[in-house]
Design a protein around this motif. Structure first.
Motif, PDB file in Angstrom:
ATOM      1  N   LEU A  85      36.508  44.924  41.120  1.00  0.00           N
ATOM      2  CA  LEU A  85      37.871  44.523  40.541  1.00  0.00           C
ATOM      3  C   LEU A  85      37.722  44.299  39.210  1.00  0.00           C
ATOM      4  O   LEU A  85      38.761  44.575  38.512  1.00  0.00           O
ATOM      5  CB  LEU A  85      38.285  43.093  41.279  1.00  0.00           C
ATOM      6  CG  LEU A  85      38.693  43.228  42.760  1.00  0.00           C
ATOM      7  CD1 LEU A  85      39.063  41.996  43.256  1.00  0.00           C
ATOM      8  CD2 LEU A  85      40.082  44.136  42.697  1.00  0.00           C
ATOM      9  N   THR A 108      42.558  40.607  36.816  1.00  0.00           N
ATOM     10  CA  THR A 108      41.487  40.644  37.729  1.00  0.00           C
ATOM     11  C   THR A 108      41.293  39.092  38.404  1.00  0.00           C
ATOM     12  O   THR A 108      40.583  39.180  39.399  1.00  0.00           O
ATOM     13  CB  THR A 108      40.259  40.908  36.658  1.00  0.00           C
ATOM     14  OG1 THR A 108      40.439  42.066  36.168  1.00  0.00           O
ATOM     15  CG2 THR A 108      39.052  40.811  37.375  1.00  0.00           C
ATOM     16  N   ALA A 154      43.552  39.156  41.225  1.00  0.00           N
ATOM     17  CA  ALA A 154      43.213  39.802  42.339  1.00  0.00           C
ATOM     18  C   ALA A 154      41.927  39.272  43.046  1.00  0.00           C
ATOM     19  O   ALA A 154      41.907  39.558  44.312  1.00  0.00           O
ATOM     20  CB  ALA A 154      42.825  41.387  42.015  1.00  0.00           C
ATOM     21  N   THR A 155      41.083  38.739  42.217  1.00  0.00           N
ATOM     22  CA  THR A 155      39.780  38.349  42.885  1.00  0.00           C
ATOM     23  C   THR A 155      40.109  37.238  43.840  1.00  0.00           C
ATOM     24  O   THR A 155      39.764  37.061  44.669  1.00  0.00           O
ATOM     25  CB  THR A 155      38.745  37.929  41.745  1.00  0.00           C
ATOM     26  OG1 THR A 155      38.377  39.028  40.947  1.00  0.00           O
ATOM     27  CG2 THR A 155      37.566  37.339  42.254  1.00  0.00           C
ATOM     28  N   THR A 171      34.184  42.073  44.055  1.00  0.00           N
ATOM     29  CA  THR A 171      34.799  41.423  42.930  1.00  0.00           C
ATOM     30  C   THR A 171      34.550  42.126  41.695  1.00  0.00           C
ATOM     31  O   THR A 171      34.799  41.992  40.554  1.00  0.00           O
ATOM     32  CB  THR A 171      34.297  39.848  42.938  1.00  0.00           C
ATOM     33  OG1 THR A 171      33.037  39.780  43.158  1.00  0.00           O
ATOM     34  CG2 THR A 171      35.118  39.045  44.181  1.00  0.00           C
TER      35      THR A 171
END
Length: 775
Positions: free
Chosen positions: A338, A620, A623-624, A335
């Motif tokens: 990312l 972000t 995606a996380t 994470t």
């Protein structure tokens, strides 16, 4: 990843040997690193405004420019004086003869031509060819100069308190070498001449920026290493922890910067941040591992037989700690990566490099955490791993809850409400947040460069340019109708807020016309008369000829507006108002136009960086969430539980910027994605421990107390390491770096604060068994 740890523990010497060989290869890449600090490096790639501005430089023969600012000394004569004019005339040949300077293109009052018409001919000689010594003669000369358009704020200000000399670089000239020659001459004139001499311009700013970047690298990296080692000593009291930390930091830096060197990626204003940020972020996993290892090792040594092998106990304790933390370390590393990996999707090349290589560095740190760190730890004596207090007194005091942790265990709903109140108070600040940036703001307000820039923009028209470039059929702007259209555009442009002066190719034409006694505007001249004056201006040897404002075929012309400062909101409003004002008259004439110059390119750069970073913040988060749902197999409630605190933390910092008036710029917009990527570690470790303790005890209250007892200290240590590590950036010579350091440190404090306030309630809410137990 635990398999790698087992292999490293089985063959520690072989593992460390391989790491050293790889480090040697990457170290060779350090020799290939180069520095790039020019402003064009931050321009968004493939942006149409940037591309057109680069093409305009070719069309109008723009060169890299150095500017000498001449100002009177306290109590000395003004520039508009016999001494001042004589000084400008005397230094002109030396400046034109400098290596790397295009002498024919030097622009100063000494080269400005005085056009005179007689019945037989048109004569032209420099105004300063002869400087009268008597007051009456000098007054007449100064009066004639003040009538020239270029003496109203370009070459000299009407008050006579400042003059400028513009030095274009010759084609193929070395930028740094030419700058060094000009600096040498300017320093000599400053020491021995009767006037102050300042050197300004983009090249000077870039050179100073390069010096600051190198100074930062040479100072911040050692400071950061010493700080982290000192911090680990205070927190862990373990020589083994210091050794492991130092080894991992060195390997991560060498691998990352060496990879940049092998890839041919330069160090820029943005990538200079890499070492400090990587060192601060890469060691957070080690904090959790070493803290958990010390607890496991203490318990194992207390229960192990007297004849037990200490190294075997250390190995088993390390495997136990790594097995317990494998998933949160892997999740937090991915994470965090990312958060950094959002940057490669921006159009700014240095930000792309920053994102790619910071992600590689973080993944390298995670790999080393599972390989090199265990291999090194298992080779150390066990007493090196434990705190000195244990080796001396034989006991290690268990972690105790701090008062606020005990309060949050008892009143988790109260903590959640307090966090909501903070977020509500942030809303007005978010509404006051604005966008803005300034290249000169990279330097300290008290630096000579900034003071010279401030003086130049106060006394003259300004160093910031906004160009309107007009395009029509070939030869159009060599005719009167083209000149009349340029005249109309210039008149409209001069009326806008912030515009100090306007220049076009009509300036030399107007001077020729005035020499012939014509005072009418260009639009009122007969067509043949205008073309005659244009021809005379074209064949003049005046360096301020038409080449700077009209293309060789007469199909393009530009109107140059000069501004005294950069202001994002004002400049954006200027572009919008110009667009509305010019669309109708130019459209009716069939003339295309576009904006160019420093200000439009700067607007595009700030828009690209800030808006892309804000968009990257959303990407972000998305995606996380996907990563945690798919790879970590967390329920959607658990994903929200770890994301909400960092979202709130980012909002709190953005709101603080709005309250205190700090704008979003190149550096200050970077912290958003980094806050999500780095700050989420607090919630991940908290939630992971909560679920383990919930499985063991079955009681939410006991699980929460055990979670704070087992992770509270590691979370606090991570906060201290991250916040103070990022705060090291405040020692930078560059203001954006200092601002980013403050923002990141504040974001870590906010992330930790929102995690401990909200996670007790969010963790219980995220527990999927909660509903079943309630029923």
């Amino acid at each position: 990843m635990l398999r790698l740890t087992r292999l490293a523990l089985r063959f520690p010497v072989l593992c460390l040997t391989g790491m050293l060989l790889a480090t040697g290869v990457f170290a060779l890449g350090l020799l290939r690193l180069r520095l790039q600090t020019d402003g064009a490096a931050l321009h968004p790639a493939s942006n149409p405004v940037v591309a057109r501005a680069a093409a305009d430089r070719e069309v109008f023969h723009d060169s890299d420019l150095l500017i000498l600012l001449i100002a009177p000394r306290p109590g000395g004569p003004p520039v508009t004086s016999p001494q001042g004019f004589a000084f400008l005339r005397e230094i002109d040949p030396a400046l034109r003869g400098l290596p790397g300077v295009r002498g024919a293109g030097v622009r100063s009052l000494a080269g400005l031509l005085d056009l005179r018409v007689t019945p037989e001919s048109l004569s032209a000689e420099p105004f300063l060819a002869t400087v009268p010594a008597d007051a009456a003669g000098f007054s007449r000369l100064a009066g004639r100069i003040r009538q020239h358009a270029l003496a109203q704020g370009v070459l000299i200000n009407p008050a006579g308190t400042a003059a400028a000399v513009y030095l274009p670089l010759a084609d193929g000239a070395g930028r740094l070498e030419t700058l060094a020659e000009v600096e040498r001459l300017a320093g000599s004139l400053e020491r021995t001449g009767p006037f102050r001499v300042f050197l300004i311009g983009p090249l000077v700013a870039e050179a100073r920026l390069g010096e600051a970047v190198l100074a930062d690298l040479g100072r911040l990296i050692p400071v950061m290493v010493v700080f982290l080692c000192g911090l680990f000593w205070l927190l862990l009291r373990s020589p083994g922890a210091i050794l492991v930390l130092f080894a991992e930091v060195c390997l991560v830096l060498i691998w990352t910067l060496g990879a940049m060197g092998w890839a041919g990626v330069p160090l820029t204003l943005v990538t200079t941040l890499l070492p400090v940020l990587l060192m601060a972020v890469a060691i957070t996993d080690e904090i959790h591992v070493l803290e958990r290892l010390q607890n496991r090792l203490r318990e194992a040594l207390a229960t192990a037989p007297a004849d037990a092998d200490p190294r075997a106990v250390l190995r088993e304790s390390l495997l136990s700690a790594m097995g317990e933390l494998e998933r949160p370390i892997l999740a937090s590393a991915l994470t965090t990566a990312l958060g950094f990996f959002a940057f490669p999707f921006t159009p700014i090349r240095p930000l792309q490099h920053f994102g790619v290589f910071s992600t590689l560095g973080l993944l390298a740190a995670m790999f080393l955490s599972f390989t090199a760190m265990p291999a090194l730890l298992v080779l150390l004596p066990p007493r090196w791993v434990l705190p000195l207090a244990v080796t001396r007194r034989g006991a290690l005091r268990r972690s105790r809850l701090l008062p606020y942790e005990r309060l949050l265990v008892r009143w988790r709903r109260g903590g959640a409400v307090a966090g909501c109140v903070l977020v509500a108070l942030a809303v007005p600040g978010l509404l006051r947040l604005r966008v803005g940036d300034n290249w000169v703001a990279n330097f300290d307000p008290g630096s000579e460069l900034v003071r010279a820039d401030r003086l130049f923009n106060r006394e003259l028209w300004g160093s910031y340019r906004f160009d309107v470039v007009l395009a029509g059929p070939p030869g159009f702007f060599f005719r009167r109708e083209g000149g009349a259209l340029v005249e109309e555009v210039a008149q409209r442009a001069a009326g806008f807020q912030g515009v100090a002066g306007v220049l076009t190719h009509l300036v030399p034409v107007t001077e020729v016309a005035r020499a012939h006694g014509e005072v009418r505007p260009v639009s009122a001249l007969p067509a043949a008369r205008f073309e005659d004056f244009l021809t005379l201006a074209t064949i003049s040897e005046d360096p301020f000829g038409l080449v700077s404002w009209v293309s060789a075929d007469g199909g393009m012309a530009r109107v140059q507006m000069f501004l005294k400062s950069e202001d994002y909101r004002r400049d954006r409003r200027l572009a919008e108002e110009l667009d509305r004002s010019l669309a109708a008259p130019l459209g009716e004439a069939g003339i295309r136009y576009h904006f160019s110059g420093d200000i439009p390119v700067g607007l595009e750069m700030v828009n690209a960086i800030v808006h892309n970073q804000l968009r990257s913040l959303g990407l972000t988060l998305l995606a996380t969430a996907v990563l945690l749902l798919v790879l970590e197999r967390l329920a959607w409630r658990a994903v929200l539980a770890v994301l909400l605190p960092v979202i709130a933390a980012a909002a709190l910092v953005f709101a603080s910027m709005g309250y205190i008036g700090v704008p979003l710029g190149v550096a200050t917009s970077m912290f958003g994605s980094l806050t999500v990527g780095v700050g989420i570690d607090f919630g991940l470790h908290f939630l992971h421990t909560w679920h383990r303790e919930r499985e063991r005890s079955g009681d939410p209250q006991q699980a929460l107390a055990a979670t704070f007892e087992k992770t509270g200290k590691a979370l606090r240590w991570s906060l201290i390491a991250l916040a103070l590590g990022f705060a090291v950036l405040t020692l930078s010579d560059l203001r954006p770096n200092r601002s980013l350091g403050v923002l990141l440190a504040a974001a870590m404090v906010a992330s930790y604060g929102m995690t401990v306030l909200w996670m007790p309630a969010l963790a219980a809410w995220s527990d999927r068994r909660k509903g079943k137990e309630a029923r």
